[in-house]
Each structure stands twice: as C-alpha cells, then as structure tokens.
Write a protein that holds these residues in place. Structure first.
Motif, PDB file in Angstrom:
ATOM      1  N   UNK A  99     -16.023 -21.248  -8.734  1.00 22.89           N
ATOM      2  CA  UNK A  99     -16.763 -22.828  -8.430  1.00 22.89           C
ATOM      3  C   UNK A  99     -16.567 -23.534  -9.788  1.00 22.89           C
ATOM      4  N   UNK A 100     -16.640 -24.719  -9.587  1.00 25.93           N
ATOM      5  CA  UNK A 100     -17.511 -25.379 -10.342  1.00 25.93           C
ATOM      6  C   UNK A 100     -18.881 -25.683 -11.157  1.00 25.93           C
ATOM      7  N   UNK A 101     -18.616 -26.642 -12.055  1.00 18.34           N
ATOM      8  CA  UNK A 101     -19.816 -26.796 -12.786  1.00 18.34           C
ATOM      9  C   UNK A 101     -20.299 -27.185 -11.991  1.00 18.34           C
ATOM     10  N   UNK A 102     -19.947 -28.295 -11.775  1.00 20.49           N
ATOM     11  CA  UNK A 102     -20.083 -29.533 -10.260  1.00 20.49           C
ATOM     12  C   UNK A 102     -20.812 -29.047  -9.549  1.00 20.49           C
ATOM     13  N   UNK A 103     -20.185 -27.851  -8.359  1.00 21.21           N
ATOM     14  CA  UNK A 103     -20.896 -27.014  -7.801  1.00 21.21           C
ATOM     15  C   UNK A 103     -22.151 -26.514  -8.004  1.00 21.21           C
ATOM     16  N   UNK A 104     -21.883 -26.188  -9.257  1.00 19.22           N
ATOM     17  CA  UNK A 104     -23.612 -24.896  -9.239  1.00 19.22           C
ATOM     18  C   UNK A 104     -24.691 -26.391  -9.330  1.00 19.22           C
ATOM     19  N   UNK A 105     -24.026 -27.803  -9.987  1.00 17.82           N
ATOM     20  CA  UNK A 105     -24.932 -28.937 -10.272  1.00 17.82           C
ATOM     21  C   UNK A 105     -25.904 -29.640  -9.283  1.00 17.82           C
ATOM     22  N   UNK A 106     -24.693 -29.371  -8.574  1.00 23.43           N
ATOM     23  CA  UNK A 106     -25.331 -29.681  -7.320  1.00 23.43           C
ATOM     24  C   UNK A 106     -26.212 -29.326  -6.114  1.00 23.43           C
ATOM     25  N   UNK A 107     -25.925 -27.648  -6.584  1.00 23.45           N
ATOM     26  CA  UNK A 107     -26.538 -26.830  -5.655  1.00 23.45           C
ATOM     27  C   UNK A 107     -28.390 -26.348  -6.813  1.00 23.45           C
TER      28      UNK A 107
END
Length: 303
Positions: A241-249
């Motif tokens: 996944x993207x780092x942005x996805x992790x941040x969004x979670x």
C-alpha cells in the motif's frame, strides 16, 4: 457519464463565443511579461504547465524547473514543486485557470481532463502534449521525450533517457536473476474509508510484476472494493500500500485492524510494504529505484 455529457452540451451551446474569449485571454497572456527563462543564446525558453507529478519530476530532472509556471496537485516531488502555482487536480482542469498562467505548452497524460478543456486550450493557441499512460517503461520514456520537446531541451532529454534506460536494464536483470518463488502481492488503495484492491491494467499490477511479484488478484481490470471474500481467495503473502493510505488509517496498527486483512497469510506475518504513492505508481524518472527497492522488500518479506 451523464455529468460529462451535460457539461459537453453546455459548452457546445456557446462554443464560438467561448473560443473567442479564450483567444483573447491567451493573447493577453502572451503579451504580458512574466517569469521569462532564457537559453544561453538569449532566446526565451517555453513556459510550461505540467499535469502529472511524474511529468513534473522530469522537468526538474532536466533542469527546466525555471520554465515551470504551473503544476497540478499531484506534483509533490521534489519539495520545490509544492510551491509552484497549482492548476487543480489533473482530472478537473479549467481552461481559464490554465491560460491565466500564460503557458507556451501544457504537458499531460491521457488520464488528464476534461478533454473539452484541453481542446479549448489548443484552440487558444497553446501547445498541448498528451502522453499515453499504459504502465510500461515506454511510458517513462515518452514522458522524458515529451518534456524535452516542450522545454526545448531535447539533448538533455536524450542524456537523461540513456541514463534511465541503463538503470532500468540493470534493475530488471537483477530481479530476473532472483531465485525462489514469486510472492503473491495484494495492493490496497485506502486513501478513504472504503478501501479498494487492484486488479489487472493498473499501475499497481504493473509494478508488482516489475518487482518480481505476482498480483494476488486477477480476472478483472481496475479496482474493486476490498471484501472478506476477496481477501480469503487472494491469500496474499504480502500487502502493498502507499504511505498515504497508512496515514489515512491513522498508522500501521490501525491499518491491520481491518477485519478483512485478518483472513490473509500476510496478516499472520504482518507482511506489509509501503511506498510513497507518487514514487510507487507515478511512472516517473524514479521508477528504476522504486522497483529495485520494492524487489528487495519482497525478498525480505519472504525470508
């Protein structure tokens, strides 16, 4: 589709008047003095607007950033690109916004639009370079060539392309020589509350294959919602996944709390790999480095 048809109808109903207005705006823009860049021979260099984070990266790689008068909101690398005037999201452009920056050329991919807006800008006398995005190494090559032409830096573009081609061959040879089985990798796009997983004909599908993995999901194109059934049948070794996805979670632990992921072999080993979205999926000049890094992480996750 209905919204697009309605928009096209409304535009076509007053197209002649709109074209005249755009020509006037373009003429006024060209007559105004702003932000000129000059070659060593004293000639003014073309003023550029880029619509794609990867295309913007190429501009910086060619040393043509002084010619940039605008970029889209996906243009986040290098950091200096964030401070450039923004024309909005790549799929929601406006002719007035583009022309207000007085560009000589706009460089975009076929994922940009609306098409009617780009047609209006052409009618106003601005050169528009459209690059096919097909998630191949050829896409990267076309971006370098298009920026070289538009920026009047074709010699520099040839040099950059030769270097990138050599890097690409080297990383692909290294990956091709790797021993052992290919990991099953599932890409999760989760920038919102409704995560999706990637099938075929996506940038994620392509990079997984380039890096020596196998997309855990097939049989469909594009993206689908992430469901428990899909996770159980895919049985991925690795979640990408993207780092942005992790941040969004809200962080990695919150990400792993999604119940669908608990049904996968990747969950048992907490085999999660992240990369910046633009680096991972942008298909820009950093692609050889991104694929090499991804391959190494695949191998480490299997160990």
């Amino acid at each position: 589709m209905t919204e697009q048809r309605d928009s096209s109808f409304l535009l076509s109903s007053f197209a002649p008047r709109r074209r005249d207005a755009l020509r006037l705006l373009s003429a006024a823009a060209l007559g105004a003095g702003a932000w000129p860049a000059f070659a060593q021979d004293g000639k003014r260099l073309p003023r550029l607007v880029t619509v794609s984070g990867a295309i913007t990266e190429v501009v910086y790689a060619l040393g043509a950033e002084g010619q940039l008068v605008g970029t889209d909101t996906t243009s986040l690398f290098p950091a200096a690109a964030r401070a450039t005037p923004k024309v909005g999201y790549m799929r929601q452009l406006s002719a007035e916004g583009l022309l207000s920056l007085k560009p000589d050329a706009i460089i975009a991919t076929n994922e940009s639009g609306p098409t009617v807006v780009l047609d209006q800008v052409r009618t106003a006398g601005v050169k528009v370079e459209i690059i096919e995005a097909d998630h191949s190494w050829g896409e990267v090559q076309r971006k370098v060539q298009a920026v070289g032409r538009a920026a009047a830096k074709e010699a520099q573009a040839r040099e950059l392309q030769a270097r990138l081609d050599a890097e690409w061959v080297q990383v692909q040879q290294r990956i091709g020589a790797a021993k052992g089985r290919k990991p099953k990798v599932l890409f999760v796009l989760s920038h919102s509350a409704s995560p999706q997983v990637s099938g075929e004909k996506t940038a994620a599908h392509a990079v997984i294959g380039f890096a020596g993995g196998v997309n855990a999901l097939g049989g469909f194109q594009g993206y689908r919602p992430m469901t428990a059934e899909a996770m159980a049948s895919a049985a991925p070794d690795i979640i990408l996944t993207s780092t942005q996805s992790i941040e969004a979670h809200g962080g990695i632990e919150r990400f792993w709390q999604r119940p669908e992921l608990a049904l996968t072999p990747a969950y048992k080993k907490r085999a999660l790999i992240t990369q910046d979205a633009l680096l991972l999926l942008g298909f820009g000049p950093r692609l050889p480095a991104a694929i090499g890094e991804l391959h190494d992480k695949f191998q480490a996750a299997l160990a």
